[in-house]
Scaffold this active site. Structure first.
Site, PDB file in Angstrom:
ATOM      1  N   ASN A 147       8.349   3.164 -15.143  1.00 36.96           N
ATOM      2  CA  ASN A 147       9.083   1.902 -15.004  1.00 36.96           C
ATOM      3  C   ASN A 147       8.223   0.680 -15.317  1.00 36.96           C
ATOM      4  O   ASN A 147       8.674  -0.280 -15.940  1.00 36.96           O
ATOM      5  CB  ASN A 147       9.695   1.792 -13.608  1.00 36.96           C
ATOM      6  CG  ASN A 147       8.661   1.756 -12.502  1.00 36.96           C
ATOM      7  OD1 ASN A 147       7.657   2.472 -12.544  1.00 36.96           O
ATOM      8  ND2 ASN A 147       8.890   0.942 -11.499  1.00 36.96           N
ATOM      9  N   GLU A 245       2.014   5.567  -3.659  1.00 36.64           N
ATOM     10  CA  GLU A 245       3.053   4.525  -3.604  1.00 36.64           C
ATOM     11  C   GLU A 245       4.352   5.180  -4.033  1.00 36.64           C
ATOM     12  O   GLU A 245       4.516   5.539  -5.191  1.00 36.64           O
ATOM     13  CB  GLU A 245       2.670   3.342  -4.505  1.00 36.64           C
ATOM     14  CG  GLU A 245       3.512   2.105  -4.257  1.00 36.64           C
ATOM     15  CD  GLU A 245       4.811   2.118  -5.039  1.00 36.64           C
ATOM     16  OE1 GLU A 245       5.860   2.482  -4.442  1.00 36.64           O
ATOM     17  OE2 GLU A 245       4.782   1.774  -6.221  1.00 36.64           O
ATOM     18  N   CYS A 279      10.099  -0.545  -7.970  1.00 37.77           N
ATOM     19  CA  CYS A 279      10.036  -0.038  -6.597  1.00 37.77           C
ATOM     20  C   CYS A 279      10.246  -1.146  -5.580  1.00 37.77           C
ATOM     21  O   CYS A 279      10.801  -0.910  -4.504  1.00 37.77           O
ATOM     22  CB  CYS A 279       8.717   0.679  -6.357  1.00 37.77           C
ATOM     23  SG  CYS A 279       7.264  -0.257  -6.837  1.00 37.77           S
ATOM     24  N   GLU A 452      -3.069  -0.642  -3.127  1.00 38.78           N
ATOM     25  CA  GLU A 452      -3.691  -1.023  -4.382  1.00 38.78           C
ATOM     26  C   GLU A 452      -3.748  -2.550  -4.427  1.00 38.78           C
ATOM     27  O   GLU A 452      -3.068  -3.227  -3.658  1.00 38.78           O
ATOM     28  CB  GLU A 452      -2.905  -0.465  -5.574  1.00 38.78           C
ATOM     29  CG  GLU A 452      -2.951   1.051  -5.614  1.00 38.78           C
ATOM     30  CD  GLU A 452      -2.246   1.677  -6.804  1.00 38.78           C
ATOM     31  OE1 GLU A 452      -2.891   2.423  -7.543  1.00 38.78           O
ATOM     32  OE2 GLU A 452      -1.035   1.422  -6.976  1.00 38.78           O
TER      33      GLU A 452
END
Length: 471
Positions: A147, A245, A279, A452
Site C-alpha cells: 500500500n 505493524e 493502515c 518505527e
C-alpha cells in the site's frame, strides 16, 4: 525484466522463474521480477552476513553520508520514480510524488541523527568505570506491504543501516519495481555490496525462509494481523527482535463543537487517500447526534467531488484498488451492507477497466456490522451517531485494533480526554493520517508491537552491552 539485488549484484532467481507486475488501473503487465525462493533468501542473508563486519566499522557519520547521498539521488529522480509507483500501485501521481519525496526525507532525517549514535560512560567507586555500548543487531529483514511500499521501506532501511546493520528487504509481490529502482540509487551512492539486498517473491516461500533463517537477528514486518502472528511464531525459536505493524481500524470522533467543515474535509481526506488502503486511514467516524445531519451532508458533498481514475490522469483524486482480492473484498462488504445500512453515496464498482471502486459513505449500520469490527482496507466509510464523548470513546475502543485515532473538537478538555482514553499508539487532534519521521509509529492491542520512526527507532536496531573496567 528487473532483477534482484544480492551482494551488490543484480541477479535472477535461482529457479529461473519470474512473476509479472500488473498496473491496477489497466490490468496491463508493466514488468516482471524474479520469483525468488528459499535459496535466494539464503544467498541474500549470506551476502548481508559477509558485509556486516565492514559496514558496522564504518563511522556512523559516514553511514549517514551514504543515506544523504542516496536521498539526493532520489530527489533527482522523483518524477521517474513517482510515475513508476503510480503504474504498479495505482495511487494518484500527487500521492506517489509525496511518497517518494517522503522516502528521501526519511533518509535525510536519519542522516541527521548520525552524530547521536553513541553509548554512555559513568564512573563508580565500587565497580570502576561502566561503559554502555550500543552495537548493531546484525542481519535485519524488512518485509514491506504494497500500500505504501516506498515510504515503509524507508522506515526500515534508514535506521537499520545507520545503526550499522545490514538488511535484506522483501517488497510486496505487486509493488516491487520502485523499490528495486531505489536499490540502484543506493548502489550509485556508494553503499558497499551486501549492505542492502532486495529480493522478490511470495511471502509463503521467500518471506518464510527469511523470517526463519537462523542468521537473521531482527524482522520488521508491516502487514495484516494473521500474517503478523505467523511471523512472530516463526521468529520465536531463534529469539529474533521483532517490530510488527499490523494495521488498524482507526476511529475519528467528531464532537458537537468541532469545526465541521474542517472535520469533514479531514475525514474524507483521511479515508480516501490511497483509495483507503492505509493502515492509519479513518475507518470509522463517531459523530455527535446534534451535528450528525450537517456533518453527513458535508462528507457526502466532499466525497462526491473526488475524481476516480488512472493515477496519471489530470485532477484524479483517487486511483484503483491495488489488487483483485481487495476489489472483490470491497464488493462483498458493500453487498452485505446493502440490506442493513443506508448508503449516502457510492457502493459499487465503476464499471470501467481496472480495480476501481467508488468512494462510499454508509450510515445507520447495525451493531456488530463488519466495518465496526474489522479493518476495511478500501474506500468505504461508516458514519455512526453517538450521544456524547463517553459513547464515542466506548465505540472507538470496541475493536481489537489500536493503531491510530483522532478527535475533532475546540475543547482542550475533550482533546485531553481523547488523548488519555483512546486506545491507540497514535492520537491526532483536529487532524488525521499523516505522521512525520520524527514521531514514533506503531500500535497497541492487535495492531502490533514495537515502534518505527523517531530518534529512539535506532535503539530498536541496536543492542546494549555493559563493560565494567577496574584497573
Amino acid at each position: 525484466m528487473m532483477k534482484m539485488l544480492i551482494g551488490g549484484a543484480w541477479t535472477d532467481a535461482s529457479s529461473g522463474r519470474t512473476m509479472g507486475v500488473v498496473n491496477p488501473a489497466t490490468w496491463a503487465e508493466i514488468g516482471s521480477v524474479p520469483l525468488g525462493g528459499p535459496e535466494d533468501a539464503g544467498a541474500a542473508v549470506e551476502a548481508a552476513e559477509g558485509a556486516l563486519a565492514g559496514w558496522s566499522e564504518v563511522p556512523a557519520l559516514e553511514r549517514g553520508r551514504v543515506l544523504a547521498r542516496t536521498a539526493a539521488l532520489v530527489r533527482e529522480e522523483v518524477g521517474r520514480l513517482a510515475a513508476l509507483l503510480v503504474a504498479e500501485q495505482g495511487k494518484p501521481l500527487r500521492e506517489a510524488t509525496d511518497e517518494v519525496r517522503g522516502f528521501a526525507h526519511i533518509l535525510e532525517y536519519y542522516a541527521g541523527l548520525s552524530s547521536s549514535l553513541h553509548g554512555e560512560t559513568m564512573a563508580t567507586k565500587a565497580y570502576g568505570r561502566i561503559v554502555i555500548e550500543k552495537r548493531p543487531l546484525g542481519v535485519c529483514v524488512g518485509i514491506v506491504p504494497w500500500n505504501m511500499p516506498v515510504i515503509i521501506a524507508g522506515w526500515k532501511i534508514g535506521p537499520a543501516l545507520l545503526a550499522g546493520n545490514t538488511m535484506v528487504l522483501k517488497p510486496a509481490s505487486t509493488t516491487p519495481l520502485t523499490t528495486l529502482e531505489i536499490g540502484e540509487l543506493f548502489v550509485r551512492a556508494g553503499l558497499p555490496p551486501g549492505v542492502l539486498n532486495i529480493v522478490t517473491g511470495p511471502g509463503e516461500s521467500l518471506g518464510e525462509a527469511l523470517v526463519t533463517h537462523p542468521a537473521v537477528r531482527k524482522v520488521s514486518f508491516t502487514g495484516e494481523v494473521g500474517t503478523g502472528r505467523h511471523v512472530a511464531e516463526a521468529a520465536a525459536p531463534t529469539m529474533k527482535h521483532l517490530t510488527l505493524e499490523l494495521g488498524g481500524s482507526d476511529p475519528a470522533i467528531v464532537c458537537d463543537d468541532a469545526d465541521l467543515e474542517e472535520a469533514a474535509a479531514g475525514v474524507v481526506r483521511g479515508r480516501f487517500y490511497n483509495c483507503g488502503q492505509v493502515c492509519t486511514a479513518v475507518k470509522r467516524v463517531y459523530v455527535f447526534s446534534s451535528v450528525a445531519d450537517r456533518f453527513r451532508a458535508l462528507v457526502k458533498e466532499k466525497t462526491e467531488r473526488i475524481v476516480v481514475g488512472d493515477g496519471m490522469g489530470a485532477g484524479v483524486g483517487m486511483g484503483p484498488l491495488n489488487n483483485a482480492a481487495g476489489y472483490e473484498r470491497m464488493q462483498q462488504i458493500a453487498d452485505d451492507l446493502s440490506g442493513e445500512a443506508r448508503f449516502l453515496t457510492g457502493g459499487a464498482a465503476t464499471g470501467t477497466k481496472g480495480w476501481f471502486f467508488t468512494p462510499t459513505v454508509v450510515t445507520d449500520l447495525p451493531a456488530g456490522a463488519l466495518p465496526l469490527r474489522e479493518e476495511v482496507f478500501g474506500p468505504i466509510l461508516p458514519v455512526i451517531e453517538v450521544h456524547d464523548l463517553d459513547e464515542a470513546i466506548e465505540g472507538a475502543n470496541s475493536t481489537n485494533y489500536g493503531l491510530g485515532a483522532s478527535i475533532w473538537t475546540k475543547s482542550l478538555e475533550r482533546a485531553e480526554r481523547g488523548c488519555r482514553d483512546l486506545e491507540a499508539g497514535i492520537v491526532w487532534v483536529n487532524q488525521h493520517l499523516k505522521i512525520p519521521p520524527e514521531a514514533p509509529f506503531g500500535g497497541t492491542k492487535g495492531s502490533g508491537i514495537g515502534r518505527e520512526n523517531g530518534p529512539r527507532s535506532l535503539d530498536r536496531y541496536t543492542e546494549e552491552r555493559s563493560i565494567l573496567i577496574r584497573l
